[in-house]
Design a protein around this motif. Structure first.
Motif, PDB file in Angstrom:
ATOM      1  N   UNK A  98     -11.192  -2.628   5.700  1.00  0.00           N
ATOM      2  CA  UNK A  98     -11.257  -2.517   4.102  1.00  0.00           C
ATOM      3  C   UNK A  98     -10.378  -0.967   3.207  1.00  0.00           C
ATOM      4  N   UNK A  99      -9.563  -0.675   2.675  1.00  0.00           N
ATOM      5  CA  UNK A  99      -8.828   0.421   2.667  1.00  0.00           C
ATOM      6  C   UNK A  99      -8.498  -0.020   0.846  1.00  0.00           C
ATOM      7  N   UNK A 100      -9.818   1.116   0.288  1.00  0.00           N
ATOM      8  CA  UNK A 100      -9.465   1.927  -1.491  1.00  0.00           C
ATOM      9  C   UNK A 100      -9.014   2.164  -1.403  1.00  0.00           C
ATOM     10  N   UNK A 101      -7.820   2.118  -2.987  1.00  0.00           N
ATOM     11  CA  UNK A 101      -6.688   2.775  -3.272  1.00  0.00           C
ATOM     12  C   UNK A 101      -7.002   3.775  -4.373  1.00  0.00           C
ATOM     13  N   UNK A 102      -9.169   3.870  -5.029  1.00  0.00           N
ATOM     14  CA  UNK A 102      -8.934   4.257  -6.096  1.00  0.00           C
ATOM     15  C   UNK A 102      -8.700   2.834  -7.737  1.00  0.00           C
ATOM     16  N   UNK A 103      -8.485   3.810  -8.766  1.00  0.00           N
ATOM     17  CA  UNK A 103      -8.359   3.226 -10.088  1.00  0.00           C
ATOM     18  C   UNK A 103      -7.231   2.351  -9.715  1.00  0.00           C
TER      19      UNK A 103
ATOM     20  N   UNK B 237      -7.523  -2.934 -15.929  1.00  0.00           N
ATOM     21  CA  UNK B 237      -8.470  -1.718 -15.187  1.00  0.00           C
ATOM     22  C   UNK B 237      -8.878  -2.504 -14.129  1.00  0.00           C
ATOM     23  N   UNK B 238      -9.135  -1.772 -13.016  1.00  0.00           N
ATOM     24  CA  UNK B 238     -10.255  -1.900 -11.467  1.00  0.00           C
ATOM     25  C   UNK B 238     -10.529  -0.582 -10.769  1.00  0.00           C
ATOM     26  N   UNK B 239     -11.952  -0.842 -11.140  1.00  0.00           N
ATOM     27  CA  UNK B 239     -12.355   0.497 -10.320  1.00  0.00           C
ATOM     28  C   UNK B 239     -12.035   1.096  -9.425  1.00  0.00           C
ATOM     29  N   UNK B 240     -11.543   0.007  -8.643  1.00  0.00           N
ATOM     30  CA  UNK B 240     -10.853   0.711  -7.493  1.00  0.00           C
ATOM     31  C   UNK B 240      -9.690  -1.137  -6.915  1.00  0.00           C
ATOM     32  N   UNK B 241      -8.512  -1.106  -6.083  1.00  0.00           N
ATOM     33  CA  UNK B 241      -7.772  -1.892  -5.790  1.00  0.00           C
ATOM     34  C   UNK B 241      -8.389  -1.618  -4.188  1.00  0.00           C
ATOM     35  N   UNK B 242      -8.848  -2.532  -3.412  1.00  0.00           N
ATOM     36  CA  UNK B 242      -9.061  -2.460  -2.558  1.00  0.00           C
ATOM     37  C   UNK B 242      -8.347  -3.433  -1.098  1.00  0.00           C
ATOM     38  N   UNK B 243      -7.502  -3.828  -0.446  1.00  0.00           N
ATOM     39  CA  UNK B 243      -6.644  -4.208   0.915  1.00  0.00           C
ATOM     40  C   UNK B 243      -7.459  -4.404   2.093  1.00  0.00           C
ATOM     41  N   UNK B 244      -7.728  -5.387   2.904  1.00  0.00           N
ATOM     42  CA  UNK B 244      -8.256  -5.371   4.069  1.00  0.00           C
ATOM     43  C   UNK B 244      -6.815  -6.324   4.591  1.00  0.00           C
TER      44      UNK B 244
ATOM     45  N   UNK C 144       0.954  -1.052   0.006  1.00  0.00           N
ATOM     46  CA  UNK C 144      -0.046   0.046   0.039  1.00  0.00           C
ATOM     47  C   UNK C 144       1.118   1.625   0.168  1.00  0.00           C
ATOM     48  N   UNK C 145       1.774   1.155   0.788  1.00  0.00           N
ATOM     49  CA  UNK C 145       3.261   2.410   0.655  1.00  0.00           C
ATOM     50  C   UNK C 145       3.660   2.742  -0.379  1.00  0.00           C
ATOM     51  N   UNK C 146       4.136   1.336  -1.146  1.00  0.00           N
ATOM     52  CA  UNK C 146       4.675   1.980  -2.181  1.00  0.00           C
ATOM     53  C   UNK C 146       3.835   2.154  -3.512  1.00  0.00           C
ATOM     54  N   UNK C 147       2.330   1.980  -3.539  1.00  0.00           N
ATOM     55  CA  UNK C 147       1.712   1.883  -4.348  1.00  0.00           C
ATOM     56  C   UNK C 147       0.727   3.766  -4.297  1.00  0.00           C
ATOM     57  N   UNK C 148       1.022   4.451  -2.874  1.00  0.00           N
ATOM     58  CA  UNK C 148       0.663   5.536  -2.929  1.00  0.00           C
ATOM     59  C   UNK C 148       2.200   6.768  -2.577  1.00  0.00           C
ATOM     60  N   UNK C 149       2.844   6.646  -3.292  1.00  0.00           N
ATOM     61  CA  UNK C 149       4.062   6.383  -3.344  1.00  0.00           C
ATOM     62  C   UNK C 149       4.338   7.144  -5.246  1.00  0.00           C
ATOM     63  N   UNK C 150       3.453   5.849  -5.448  1.00  0.00           N
ATOM     64  CA  UNK C 150       3.795   5.940  -7.053  1.00  0.00           C
ATOM     65  C   UNK C 150       4.665   5.172  -7.941  1.00  0.00           C
ATOM     66  N   UNK C 151       4.968   4.200  -6.936  1.00  0.00           N
ATOM     67  CA  UNK C 151       5.383   3.870  -7.308  1.00  0.00           C
ATOM     68  C   UNK C 151       4.799   2.188  -8.049  1.00  0.00           C
TER      69      UNK C 151
ATOM     70  N   UNK D 283       1.991  -3.478 -10.986  1.00  0.00           N
ATOM     71  CA  UNK D 283       0.562  -2.910 -10.287  1.00  0.00           C
ATOM     72  C   UNK D 283       0.789  -1.730 -10.127  1.00  0.00           C
ATOM     73  N   UNK D 284      -0.002  -1.042 -10.477  1.00  0.00           N
ATOM     74  CA  UNK D 284       0.393   0.799 -10.163  1.00  0.00           C
ATOM     75  C   UNK D 284      -1.186   1.152 -10.050  1.00  0.00           C
ATOM     76  N   UNK D 285      -1.164   2.304  -9.502  1.00  0.00           N
ATOM     77  CA  UNK D 285      -2.548   2.596  -9.932  1.00  0.00           C
ATOM     78  C   UNK D 285      -2.616   3.897 -10.692  1.00  0.00           C
ATOM     79  N   UNK D 286      -3.654   4.459 -10.643  1.00  0.00           N
ATOM     80  CA  UNK D 286      -4.275   4.772 -11.959  1.00  0.00           C
ATOM     81  C   UNK D 286      -5.009   3.804 -13.198  1.00  0.00           C
ATOM     82  N   UNK D 287      -6.033   4.529 -14.088  1.00  0.00           N
ATOM     83  CA  UNK D 287      -6.034   4.409 -14.936  1.00  0.00           C
ATOM     84  C   UNK D 287      -5.256   3.829 -16.121  1.00  0.00           C
TER      85      UNK D 287
END
Length: 115
Positions: free
Chosen positions: A61-66, A49-56, A7-14, A106-110
């Motif tokens: 439940x933590x949704x990180x978005x697309x 693509x996924x509308x939202x990536x959700x971690x449990x 989660x931390x890496x994805x939120x950092x844009x990695x 895997x990365x965040x965003x469309x």
């Protein structure tokens, strides 16, 4: 802790390199299955693509978005079963073996996000 680091890496844009030799994706429509079959024949890189990536995490439940995942597959493992499932239900789960020398990420965003 693995999920927290991811989660931390994805939120950092990695990008996160995905582990495993196979992946399963749900497809809808014959055209999508045909496109996957063509991609497998030429070891093409595909993006999902996924509308939202959700971690449990515990009960939370933590949704990180697309989210986008990119794979290079070398074979569809259940083509005949997927075609039958698609004919019966209009959707199917396709299991694919990934190319060993090209990591799945895997990365965040469309999927329009440049990588």
């Amino acid at each position: 802790m693995h999920e927290v680091r991811e989660i931390h890496a994805l939120l950092d844009g990695d990008e996160n390199v995905l582990e495993g030799d196979t992946v399963a994706v749900r497809i809808e429509g014959t055209e999508a299955l045909d496109l996957l079959a063509d991609a497998a024949a030429s070891m093409s890189r595909i993006t999902v693509g996924y509308a939202s990536l959700v971690f449990a995490l515990g009960e939370h439940q933590i949704g990180l978005g697309p989210c986008t995942e990119a794979y290079t597959m070398d074979k569809i493992l259940n083509m005949s079963e997927a075609r039958a499932e698609l004919a019966a239900h209009g959707h199917a789960t396709v299991r694919m073996r990934l190319a060993r020398h090209i990591p799945a990420v895997r990365y965040l965003g469309g999927d329009e996000t440049p990588r």
